[in-house]
Design a protein around this motif. Structure first.
Motif, PDB file in Angstrom:
ATOM      1  N   LEU A  11       9.591   7.266  12.070  1.00 43.80           N
ATOM      2  CA  LEU A  11       9.751   5.815  12.009  1.00 43.80           C
ATOM      3  C   LEU A  11       9.079   5.299  10.747  1.00 43.80           C
ATOM      4  N   GLN A  13       8.976   1.695   7.905  1.00 43.19           N
ATOM      5  CA  GLN A  13       9.401   0.328   7.627  1.00 43.19           C
ATOM      6  C   GLN A  13      10.388   0.301   6.462  1.00 43.19           C
ATOM      7  N   PRO A  87      17.265  -0.477   7.010  1.00 38.15           N
ATOM      8  CA  PRO A  87      17.575  -0.322   8.448  1.00 38.15           C
ATOM      9  C   PRO A  87      18.903   0.393   8.686  1.00 38.15           C
ATOM     10  N   THR A  90      19.135   4.140   9.437  1.00 42.17           N
ATOM     11  CA  THR A  90      18.743   4.672  10.739  1.00 42.17           C
ATOM     12  C   THR A  90      19.852   5.536  11.323  1.00 42.17           C
ATOM     13  N   THR A 118      14.332   6.493  11.795  1.00 43.04           N
ATOM     14  CA  THR A 118      14.441   5.099  12.223  1.00 43.04           C
ATOM     15  C   THR A 118      13.743   4.212  11.206  1.00 43.04           C
ATOM     16  N   SER A 120      12.695   0.397  10.411  1.00 47.16           N
ATOM     17  CA  SER A 120      12.524  -0.917  11.008  1.00 47.16           C
ATOM     18  C   SER A 120      12.562  -1.995   9.934  1.00 47.16           C
TER      19      SER A 120
END
Length: 121
Positions: A11, A13, A87, A90, A118, A120
């Motif tokens: 994960l 950003q 994003p 992803t 992923t 975010s």
């Protein structure tokens, strides 16, 4: 038998970076092209990037300038450096290798099980 094992997903950003690795092991005479594909929920699997045994590369338009594929032939490993992640990147990322297991026998495609990336917002 040939196994491909991906690692490095996670994960992050938006704007961040990740580096994926994929190591091939087993009965391997030679590896031709190696590549990364991805599949987002509800979408078809798509090519992200590939690299030939000689080092030629190609990328999906959506990742050009942000992703870099490389390989270490001595380690039978391919990498994907992903920068400026968005994003829409992803997906589950899969490694594929075109492997010749015995000299003189045509190569076959082998796939890894995938690693989740992923991003975010």
């Amino acid at each position: 038998q040939v196994q491909l094992v991906e690692s490095g997903g996670g994960l992050v950003q938006a704007g961040g970076s990740l580096r994926l690795s994929c190591a091939a092991s087993g009965v391997i005479f030679s590896i031709n092209s190696m590549g990364w594909y991805r599949q987002a929920p509800g979408k078809q699997r798509e090519l992200v990037a590939y690299i030939t045994s000689g080092g030629s590369t190609d990328y999906a338009e959506s990742v050009k300038g942000r992703f870099t594929i490389s390989r270490d032939n001595a380690k039978n490993t391919v990498y994907l450096q992903m920068n400026s992640l968005k994003p829409e990147d992803t997906a589950v990322y899969y490694c594929k290798a075109d492997v010749t297991v015995v000299r003189g026998i045509p190569w076959n495609d082998y796939w890894g099980l995938g690693t989740q990336v992923t991003v975010s917002s």
